[in-house]
Design a protein around this motif. Structure first.
Motif, PDB file in Angstrom:
ATOM      1  N   MET A 118     -31.239 -11.341  -4.960  1.00 60.89           N
ATOM      2  CA  MET A 118     -30.426 -10.829  -3.857  1.00 60.89           C
ATOM      3  C   MET A 118     -30.600  -9.316  -3.685  1.00 60.89           C
ATOM      4  N   TYR A 120     -24.330 -10.211  -0.534  1.00 65.23           N
ATOM      5  CA  TYR A 120     -23.475 -11.056  -1.374  1.00 65.23           C
ATOM      6  C   TYR A 120     -22.328 -11.635  -0.549  1.00 65.23           C
ATOM      7  N   GLY A 121     -21.789 -10.808   0.334  1.00 63.30           N
ATOM      8  CA  GLY A 121     -20.685 -11.258   1.191  1.00 63.30           C
ATOM      9  C   GLY A 121     -21.115 -12.421   2.072  1.00 63.30           C
ATOM     10  N   LYS A 127     -29.057 -12.493  -9.128  1.00 65.01           N
ATOM     11  CA  LYS A 127     -28.770 -11.105  -8.758  1.00 65.01           C
ATOM     12  C   LYS A 127     -30.050 -10.332  -8.402  1.00 65.01           C
ATOM     13  N   GLY A 182     -33.299  -3.971   4.249  1.00 60.33           N
ATOM     14  CA  GLY A 182     -32.565  -2.756   4.609  1.00 60.33           C
ATOM     15  C   GLY A 182     -31.066  -3.000   4.719  1.00 60.33           C
ATOM     16  N   LEU A 183     -30.551  -3.910   3.907  1.00 64.28           N
ATOM     17  CA  LEU A 183     -29.101  -4.188   3.939  1.00 64.28           C
ATOM     18  C   LEU A 183     -28.473  -3.717   2.630  1.00 64.28           C
ATOM     19  N   TYR A 184     -27.156  -3.604   2.633  1.00 66.20           N
ATOM     20  CA  TYR A 184     -26.453  -3.277   1.401  1.00 66.20           C
ATOM     21  C   TYR A 184     -26.290  -4.546   0.573  1.00 66.20           C
ATOM     22  N   GLU A 185     -26.293  -4.379  -0.748  1.00 66.21           N
ATOM     23  CA  GLU A 185     -26.148  -5.557  -1.604  1.00 66.21           C
ATOM     24  C   GLU A 185     -24.815  -6.253  -1.368  1.00 66.21           C
ATOM     25  N   SER A 186     -23.781  -5.443  -1.099  1.00 65.16           N
ATOM     26  CA  SER A 186     -22.466  -6.046  -0.874  1.00 65.16           C
ATOM     27  C   SER A 186     -22.485  -6.926   0.378  1.00 65.16           C
TER      28      SER A 186
END
Lengths: 151, 846
Positions: free
Chosen positions: A41, A56-57, A38, A49-53
């Motif tokens: 990631m 993970y996706g 975690k 500059g990305l979202y964690e979701s």
């Protein structure tokens, strides 16, 4: 540990400015620890500059990424056509029950990680299980447990 | 325009429209599951497939296919119906048929379509998902076994909210919507995903097992939290609000809501609501009849009036009241009590609105913010203060590729998308704006023609701005010269730039100056439409326009125009300017009797110790509120008032739009609408008021304020006024080394939100945020209790340490019990106006 962090830093600094570099970054990050944790990631998401979701996706979409440390021994259960008709499902069930894990998981003692694969290329031996580099054929749900005792 | 044929009828639509939009325009319904007009089309669910006859026969998704010249479409052929039915059968393979216990039943798109297409049997069968239901996340229950993977929740969370709390996890049959590592939700809890979910995968915990959708009475009304005035629909069952959802695509919010709108209305049913009038007898408040309470209030108002004179009385109203109530309240204070001592919300709110009226002629506009191509977010932490306006900024930036300039004393959520993030020294935004104006004039980036024809005061203003050289701006704000120049160029070169300002975050007495400095920028570049000034409360605008101000009558008429009002009200009015709330709580206060309606000065005014002293020394304190607030507990007489859902009337939003609220409930206990209480009090005081409805009051308002309900816009003349940066920050010393910044918090707004268990349940404990460097040098660990101390007082808070905050500053958000007011200085009265300061503090281990 320091060494590992430095490694992740190198990977991130190398790819930071490149568009569409998430997958290579994840691959290199996984090469450091053997899996994607975690914190790793989150760090990747933050730096790219990305979202964690999103991260993970993407990672869960590909079977090549793992999210828990690997066990000492990798047990691959073949689910190719020949093994399937020879009862690969039963082999898997028996194996997982015996090790008290779900498919793809690592045992609590960290000794085994189970994996479902498609055709190991020795259909004449079906149903087949491979433990690390060793292949075991013509298995039954009982025999497979005995195989594990060797490790 | 493009001509096409749908179901045998020709229609012309604009290029770029989808088949679905064209069909909707003709009144032809095409079913959808993954489509929402606010989101970009993805064509994932295929339920909207329609048949193309010409030019190339086949099935296309209506939501994601653009119209083309000569296209011939059929929307309901047997083939189309068969395909849709098959899609439903496929969805129903793993969608559980637990409709009897599903809270979505009755407004479930899948249920409705299954019924419509008669899917009574399924040719396919397969494994049903057996995922654990998320009952851990607050407010939102996630049962992903019901999810049909339309992705609307994922997309609205990303495209509109810019939170991206969830995404698609895994793939194929295993794919599901989830968070990273399947943790519970920890987001803004805006609840947008609940409204948009077409099935029962996402449902509201507040509605769980409390009713069926068809039992709900739907009341369309206006949200009573912030100044945007979002339209929403309340779902009411047996006198209880159970649900709220965004409504009305023509309204400012375009069906969107934030956490307060979706979940924050629960205070209306709080068990501590006041249900009976209270009267202090032998030092204790006891329940009495309305008659006794009202007569006692009147007797004692009269007593003070006769003994000391009307100017020993005062009234402070709330910017939460309706227009009609504010209007009657000020009429009662002026004509009934005979004084102009009337104000609202500590007198903070209206300074900026005043500047807009004087220099721009209208209060600015928010609705079309998303069409801007450059947005300057000035001291506007929108995701906390006005989340729905934040959606518009997200759309402009992420979809419209607008250049975003974030100017804030600390980084905010929007900073990640900013072209430029200007972190300036708190309180120095005027210097920053002046610096930008100077660059524009210097580089000839201004719109000369507009300046000449539509503004006045350019020369004097530019003289002031000329002194703000990049070096001086750097000295004052800490922002690099190159950054100021770049920001000025970006803004000036944009075609439709907008400036957004959140009201009430400048030191007292600065809001009007800040607004004027921003107006200068907008006017010299010829962009009078590009100002969005976002007021704090649902009716901050109305309180100002309806005359809850010591120097102005309704419609912002000066006191000297009182003749017309005297005629309509049938009473002589005082001509002397009254006292403001700040005067009332001043050391030299001469007020003996105070009437507070929905206002709690102990929570809203700096220096609560002095405020309390003034309140204690009063001969008479009458409080009208929903709750026994700290100040109500000190009162001699307490009137229980009705909340926003229990009364009728109108609110004026930040753009000057007058919007109706409708009663959804009957008032709790013996509580009465403020309108009734005020009119009866006035009647007993000898100033006749008799209205049978809010509409009657409105009719009277319109007589005196003819443009009351008219849409407001720039009328061709603007004023430029040079504004100097004042020194607003207290001295930084060894004893007080950190600058205190005051921030908004999306879960709270004023004093009502703390009675909403939904909001208090998800908002973190009151905290002070500080940078990791400052924490380190002061040996402070994150999560611990600390004392924040200013020259005026101190407060005990939990500290949150992060790397985002600049060194030398701490941030306290407006939690209900932050004790922020203890720290702030009383504003000083200087040159005819009050001037507040940004204070410096010290943080020590508790």
């Amino acid at each position: 540990m320091l060494h590992k962090e430095q490694n992740l830093e190198t990977v991130l600094s190398e790819y930071k400015k490149e568009q569409g570099s998430l997958i290579p970054v994840l691959q290199r990050a996984q090469a450091i620890d053997g899996y994607l944790s975690k914190p790793v990631m989150s760090r990747v998401a933050g730096e790219l500059g990305l979202y964690e979701s999103d991260v993970y996706g993407v990672a869960t979409f590909y079977t090549q990424f793992r999210f828990a440390p690997l066990g000492e021994n990798i047990v691959k259960v073949c689910h190719g056509t020949a093994c399937h008709v020879s009862g690969a499902e039963e082999i898997s069930d028996s194996l997982c029950n015996h090790l008290k894990v779900e498919e793809g998981e690592t045992t609590a003692d960290g000794k085994f990680t189970t994996e479902r694969v498609v055709c190991l290329g020795c259909c004449s031996l079906a149903p087949v299980v491979m433990v690390n580099e060793e292949t075991y054929g013509r298995l039954t749900s009982d025999k497979v447990k005995k195989v594990l005792d060797k490790y | 325009m493009i001509t096409l044929t749908i179901d045998g009828r020709e229609i012309q639509v604009e290029e770029g429209a989808t088949i679905l939009q064209a069909a909707e325009k003709m009144g032809i319904r095409i079913p959808t599951l993954c489509h929402d007009r606010r989101l970009l089309p993805v064509g994932a669910c295929r339920i909207c497939l329609v048949e193309v006859e010409n030019p190339r026969p086949g099935l296309v998704p209506a939501c994601a296919t653009l119209v083309a010249e000569g296209l011939v479409i059929k929307t309901a052929t047997d083939k189309v119906k068969k395909v849709r039915k098959t899609i439903l059968e496929l969805l129903l393979i793993n969608h559980p048929l637990d409709c009897p216990v599903c809270d979505k039943a009755g407004e479930c798109s899948l249920q409705d379509l299954t019924y419509e297409y008669g899917v009574s049997e399924n040719r396919f069968s397969g494994k049903k998902a057996a995922l654990r239901i998320d009952v851990v996340s607050p407010l939102i229950e996630r049962n992903l076994n019901r999810c049909i993977l339309c992705g609307k929740c994922v997309r609205i969370c990303d495209e509109l909210m810019d939170v991206a709390e969830t995404g698609f996890i895994g793939r194929g049959y295993e794919a599901r919507v989830g968070t990273d590592f399947d943790r519970p939700l920890d987001c803004e809890f805006c609840g947008q995903c609940l409204d948009i979910c077409p099935v029962g995968a996402l449902t509201s915990r507040l509605f769980k097992h409390r009713g069926r959708v068809w039992e709900l009475e739907k009341v369309e009304t206006t949200c009573a939290y912030c100044g945007l005035g979002c339209a929403f629909t309340l779902g009411v069952k047996r006198g209880k609000i159970l649900k709220a959802r965004g409504a009305d695509s023509s309204s400012i919010n375009d069906e969107n809501l934030c956490v307060r709108g979706h979940f924050g209305w629960g205070y209306i049913h709080h068990p501590e609501r006041l249900t009976k009038p209270l009267l202090k007898k032998e030092g204790r408040l006891v329940a009495v009849s309305w008659k006794e309470a009202l007569h006692e209030a009147v007797r004692r108002f009269r007593q003070i009036k006769e003994k000391v004179g009307p100017d020993a009385l005062a009234g402070i109203g709330s910017p939460r009241l309706t227009n009609e109530e504010v209007y009657l309240f000020q009429r009662f204070i002026r004509a009934g009590l005979g004084t102009n001592n009337i104000d609202h919300a500590g007198g903070y709110g209206h300074a900026g609105l005043s500047a807009l009226k004087d220099s721009l002629g209208y209060p600015g506009t928010v609705k079309n913010l998303q069409d801007s191509d450059c947005i300057l977010l000035l001291r506007s932490d929108l995701s906390e203060t006005h989340p729905v306006a934040g959606i518009k900024v997200n759309l402009a930036v992420k979809r419209g590729r607008a250049a975003l300039i974030v100017a804030n004393p600390y980084p905010i959520k929007f900073s990640r998308h900013a072209k430029q993030s200007l972190i300036y020294r708190p309180g120095n935004e005027i210097a920053l704006l002046n610096g930008m104006v100077r660059v524009m004039i210097e580089e000839n980036l201004i719109n000369r023609e507009f300046v000449n024809t539509s503004t006045s005061g350019f020369d004097a203003m530019s003289k002031v701005a000329a002194a703000y050289t990049p070096d001086k701006v750097k000295e004052l704000t800490g922002v690099e010269p190159a950054a100021v120049i770049e920001a000025a160029r970006t803004y000036a070169r944009a075609e439709r730039p907008a400036i957004v300002i959140s009201a009430g975050y400048a030191p007292l007495g600065e809001d009007d100056r800040l607004v004027q400095a921003a107006i200068n920028l907008a006017l010299i570049t010829g962009n009078p439409e590009g100002i969005a000034y976002l007021v704090e409360r649902n009716n901050s605008s109305g309180a100002f326009w309806m005359g809850a101000v010591p120097s102005l009558l309704p419609g912002r008429q000066p006191l000297k125009n009182k003749g017309e009002f005297e005629e309509v009200w049938g009473a002589a009015l005082p001509g002397k300017e009254g006292m403001s709330a700040l005067d009332i709580f001043n050391e030299q206060s001469v007020i003996r009797g105070l009437y507070l309606v929905g206002e709690n000065p102990l929570a809203a005014c700096p220096d609560p110790v002095r405020t309390r002293q003034v309140l204690e020394e009063l001969e008479l304190l009458v409080v009208q509120d929903l709750f026994l607030t700290e100040v109500a507990a000190m009162a001699d007489i307490v009137f229980p008032a009705a909340g926003f859902a229990e009364k009728e009337g109108t609110y004026t939003n930040t753009e000057g739009r007058v919007q109706e609220i409708k009663p959804a409930l009957t008032p709790v206990g013996e509580a009465r609408p403020d309108l009734d209480i005020i009119s009866e009090l006035s009647r007993l005081m000898g100033h006749e008021m008799s209205y049978s409805s809010a509409a009657e009051v409105r009719a009277e308002i319109k007589k005196l304020v003819p443009d009351f309900e008219q849409a407001k816009a720039f009328e061709g003349k603007g004023k430029l006024v040079g504004i100097e940066q004042r020194d607003v920050v207290e001295e930084i010393s060894k004893d007080y080394p950190l600058i205190l910044m005051d921030g908004g918090l999306r879960f709270h707004s004023g004093s009502l939100s703390r009675y909403s268990s939904a909001l208090t349940g998800v908002s973190p404990e009151a905290r002070v945020e500080m940078s990791s460097l400052d924490a380190k040098s002061n040996e402070i660990e994150g999560g611990r209790q600390v004392k924040v101390r200013s020259r005026y007082g101190e407060t005990l808070l939990q500290v949150a340490v992060n790397d985002r905050l600049p060194q030398g500053r701490v941030l306290i958000r407006r939690y209900p019990k932050s004790g922020l007011m203890n720290l702030l200085p009383q504003p000083e009265f200087k040159d005819g106006r009050y001037e507040g300061k940004i204070c410096t503090v010290k943080v020590v281990k508790a």
